[in-house]
Every structure is written in C-alpha cells, then in structure tokens.
Design an enzyme around this catalytic site. Structure first.
Site, PDB file in Angstrom:
ATOM      1  CB  SER A 198      -0.908   0.014   1.229  1.00  0.00           C
ATOM      2  OG  SER A 198      -1.710   1.187   1.236  1.00  0.00           O
ATOM      3  CG  HIS A 209      -4.873  -1.341   3.746  1.00  0.00           C
ATOM      4  ND1 HIS A 209      -5.178  -0.843   2.480  1.00  0.00           N
ATOM      5  CD2 HIS A 209      -3.946  -0.491   4.259  1.00  0.00           C
ATOM      6  CE1 HIS A 209      -4.494   0.260   2.260  1.00  0.00           C
ATOM      7  NE2 HIS A 209      -3.731   0.493   3.321  1.00  0.00           N
ATOM      8  CG  ASN A 210      -7.271  -2.434  -0.498  1.00  0.00           C
ATOM      9  OD1 ASN A 210      -6.312  -1.991   0.123  1.00  0.00           O
ATOM     10  ND2 ASN A 210      -7.160  -2.853  -1.737  1.00  0.00           N
ATOM     11  CD  GLU A 248      -7.649   2.536  -0.286  1.00  0.00           C
ATOM     12  OE1 GLU A 248      -8.031   2.527  -1.478  1.00  0.00           O
ATOM     13  OE2 GLU A 248      -6.570   2.027   0.094  1.00  0.00           O
ATOM     14  CE  LYS A 251      -2.868  -2.964  -0.375  1.00  0.00           C
ATOM     15  NZ  LYS A 251      -3.817  -2.800  -1.452  1.00  0.00           N
TER      16      LYS A 251
END
Length: 473
Positions: free
Chosen positions: A131, A188-189, A192, A185
C-alpha cells in the site's frame, strides 16, 4: 547460464513494479525486471539512479537465469488468471526453495490455493499486500507479507530496507500464515473504502448545505490535517480542493462526474465479513454507496420525482465545522475498529495467526490509511495483544466518547437537511449496538421460531427451545 548477479526479480513493470524495483536498487540491491512490453524494460533502466544495478530483460528465462538462489521473484500483474498464467510460465524455469511473491490485490482464497499448489512442488509462495500507491512504492510503502515463514525470513532484510519508516520502525512485518498478507491487505482496502466515504459525506454537507467554497474546504482540511485528524486521506483531500482544471479553469473536483469506480477489494471485505460472520456496517455502506453512485440516470430521474432539493444549514458555521471534524474522527475510529475486529475473527477462523499489534504498527506509515490514530491503536495492542475489539480498550473508548456528542449532532443535522450520510450514520448504529447490553434481536428470534421453527435460547436456562405460537386469527 549467465552469471547470477541479481537479488530480486519483478514480473510486471507497470508504475508500481518499476518503482518498487528502483526503490530496492536505491537501497543497494541489484534488481532485474521483465515485462511483455519491451519498452517498459528500457524505461526501467532509464529511470534508475546513477550507480545502481538495474536491468530490464525481454524474456522470463533471461531474468530467472541471472538471479541469485534461492530466487526471490515478485509478480505485479492483474489479479485472477494472469497470476496463474505467470506461475505456470515460471515453474519450468525455477527450482525448489525459490520464492514466488504475488504483490497484487489477489483474493485471499486464490492465494490459499496457490500456497498449497506450490508447496507441493517445493516452491515457497507468499501473498503480499503493498500500500502507498506509485509514490509509496518509490519512496517507501507499507508492506504486508504473509505465507511461508522461511520465505519471509529470506526476504525480510530487503523488505525492511525499502519500506516506509515510522520512528525508525520499518512499515513491514510478517502478517501470518497462508494467505494472511492478502487478507490483511483486503481489510486495509475495506477500511480505505469506508474512510473515503466518510470524508465524502462530510464534504457534501459542508459544500452543498453549509456553502463552503473549495478554497474554504481546502483551508478546513489543511487545518484538520495539522491536528488529530492528520492522515494521508485527509491530506490528499486538502490537495484536491486546490487543484484547478486545465480545460475550464474551474476547480477540478467540480468537473468530475459523481460516479465512483472500484476494483472489488471492498466487496470482498464485505462478503467475507458476512461469511465469518462479523459486523462491519461502515465498510458495507461504503461499498453500497459506490454501487448506488453508478446508477446516475436513475438518480437523476428520481430527483425530478422527489425534488430532493438543497436545504441550507442556518446553524453557526464554525460550530458545524467542528461537529464535522468530530464526526469524521469518531467514524474513522469506528471503521478501523470494525476492520480490526474482522481480522481478529478471521485470524482465528482461518488459523492465520495475524499479529494485530504489527498490523496497526505497519499501517502507521507508507499506506493509504495511515493516520495518527494508529499510534493510539498500537499502544492499545501493546497493552493487550488479544483485544477482540479495539473499542474495549479504555484509552480508545475515551477518544470515542469525547467525539460522540458532536458526531450525533452532525448526523442529525445532515439527515434533517436531506444529506445522505449512510457511512456516518452506520458508525453510530454500530456503536450504539456494540455498547448496548441488550439488543432487540430477542424479538427477531421469536419471529424466526414462529414462522420457521428455528428455535431460540432463553435467558434463564441453557438449551434450544421451540414454541407453538398462538395466532389471533
């Protein structure tokens, strides 16, 4: 066979792949890259810092044959079949103990399959989230590797060298077994997605209802980014409001169509959360709002039917801006909590052993969702590494309660002004349910038992029970 000179190989020399290789080279590692487009190999070499060792080649065999063993080869290609195709192309060229890394946004289920497939062939496979975008790749990203522990130990020095640093700590750590890197991840997204949605809702009321100009919005977000809301997404939002359109001279943000795209990772987060199950309504709402934005024609038609016109806010401007600040802080904290609770549950269910303290530690720098809030989360996990939900930490609870009242006022104001604030409202709904000793689902269980004999549990004794419910008809 050519002399083996290169420490690291990259398949896919788009912006991310090229910049990561150049970053590695700047830290003293000889690197080599391959892309189907030969111009990208030439561009890689031309972009290298003078004195570094960087090479672009025309075939996979050329790359593999010029690497030190065990080879460390990373793919940055589109998720799905292209990853499998590259793996099949590599297999005749590599040998046991070599390390293959998927640095794209692959679905963790695909990564699990590939781990097992290559393990049987004696090849180490790692799924690794990266990222920070193209700038982060060049100057220091946040890196989330998972999978084979032996492979991690082999690539650890290189990844620590090229990652972002916070207080001297590298923003990379082993995320756990199997597909843990891509799972972290993915979440995480999802976070986001949620934070971007929250920012857009705050923007909507401040712009269309309170009447702030883009210059005033720039100044507001600039001020916010100098305090407790300091984060990458607030920082770039500040910059967006200052950008002019080269064609019209207007603010560029005003010239952009209100239809948002996505690449699927937010959807994967929501889908997997429902399977676990764990509640992440702010992330779910962010995905839903992106989907709804694509129905531009229907929304335009509905506007003519319902006349959902702007209702200007007459409250004190500075007071509303402070409420907006606190609402964004509160909701951002809550959506982090939702994502981290998902990682806690998934780690146990999928036996990944995800270290949550290390997750928030490496998210503090380099990545898209970096924020000063993560320092507070890191301290909380250092106190108790087994927190099932970060909101159970007393210090984090104090931060949330400090902003709660203004968050409620801002959401109430938005709803009364006909502003859609699904993300902000969902955080309050989650917070109220999570902090409530009693939820009304006892009635839901009664209804389920009434029409489907699904049974229910009682508060006064253990077991499953069914009732023959009486109808008044």
């Amino acid at each position: 066979m050519a002399e083996q000179l290169y420490d690291f190989g990259m398949i896919g020399l788009g912006v991310m792949g090229r910049n990561l290789l150049l970053n590695m080279a700047d830290h003293g590692f000889p690197v080599i890259g391959f892309d189907l487009d030969p111009q990208k190999g030439a561009s890689l070499e031309a972009s290298a810092t003078k004195g570094t060792t960087v090479k672009g080649v025309a075939t996979l065999a050329d790359m593999v044959n010029q690497m030190k063993t065990p080879r460390k080869i990373m793919m940055l290609v589109p998720a799905g079949k292209p990853v499998d195709d590259v793996i099949e192309s590599l297999l005749p060229l590599i040998q046991q103990k070599d390390i293959v890394i998927d640095g794209g946004n692959s679905h963790y289920i695909d990564t699990l399959r590939r781990v097992k497939y290559l393990e049987a062939k004696g090849i180490h496979f790692m799924g690794m989230g990266v990222s920070g975008g193209e700038h982060g790749a060049r100057t220091g990203p946040s890196i989330m590797p998972g999978g084979d522990l032996e492979a991690w130990q082999n690539v650890q020095p290189l990844l620590e060298a090229v990652s972002a640093k916070v207080n001297g700590d590298p923003c990379v750590a082993y995320m756990g077994k199997d597909a843990a890197g891509h799972y972290v991840k993915m979440v995480h997204n999802g976070i986001e997605y949620a934070i971007m949605q929250l920012i857009s809702e705050v923007y909507d009321l401040l712009k269309r209802r309170l009447g702030l100009t883009n210059e005033e919005l720039h100044d507001t977000f600039k001020r916010w980014n100098e305090g407790e809301l300091k984060s990458y997404l607030v920082e770039i939002t500040r910059d967006v409001f200052a950008q002019k359109d080269d064609e019209t001279g207007n603010s560029l943000v005003d010239m952009i169509l209100d239809k948002a795209g996505s690449k699927g990772t937010g959807k994967w987060t929501s889908q997997d959360a429902m399977d676990l199950p764990v509640s992440i309504p702010t992330i779910d709402m962010a995905v839903a709002m992106r989907d709804l934005s694509s129905y531009k024609d229907d929304r335009t038609a509905a506007f003519t039917v319902y006349k959902n016109t702007v209702k200007p806010v007459t409250a004190d401007r500075n007071e509303v801006i402070q409420q907006a600040h606190d609402a964004l802080y509160f909701a951002t904290l809550i959506c982090y909590a939702q994502g981290l609770s998902m990682l806690y549950k998934a780690s146990a269910e999928l036996k990944m052993d995800v270290p949550l303290a290390d997750v928030v530690k490496i998210w503090r720098g380099g990545c898209i969702i970096r924020s000063v809030l993560l320092e507070d989360f890191y301290n909380a996990y250092k106190t108790n590494a087994t927190l099932s939900n970060i909101l159970l930490n007393e210090s984090i609870a104090a931060l949330a309660m400090k902003k709660e009242d203004n968050a409620r006022k801002f959401v109430s104001l938005a709803l009364s002004s006909h502003v859609s604030v699904g993300g902000l409202a969902s955080t309050l709904a989650y917070f109220d349910a999570f902090t409530s000793e009693k939820m009304p689902v006892n009635l839901v269980q009664a209804q389920r038992d009434y029409f489907g004999a699904h049974t229910y549990e009682r508060i006064d004794k253990p077991g499953k029970f069914h009732t023959e419910w009486k109808s008044e008809e």
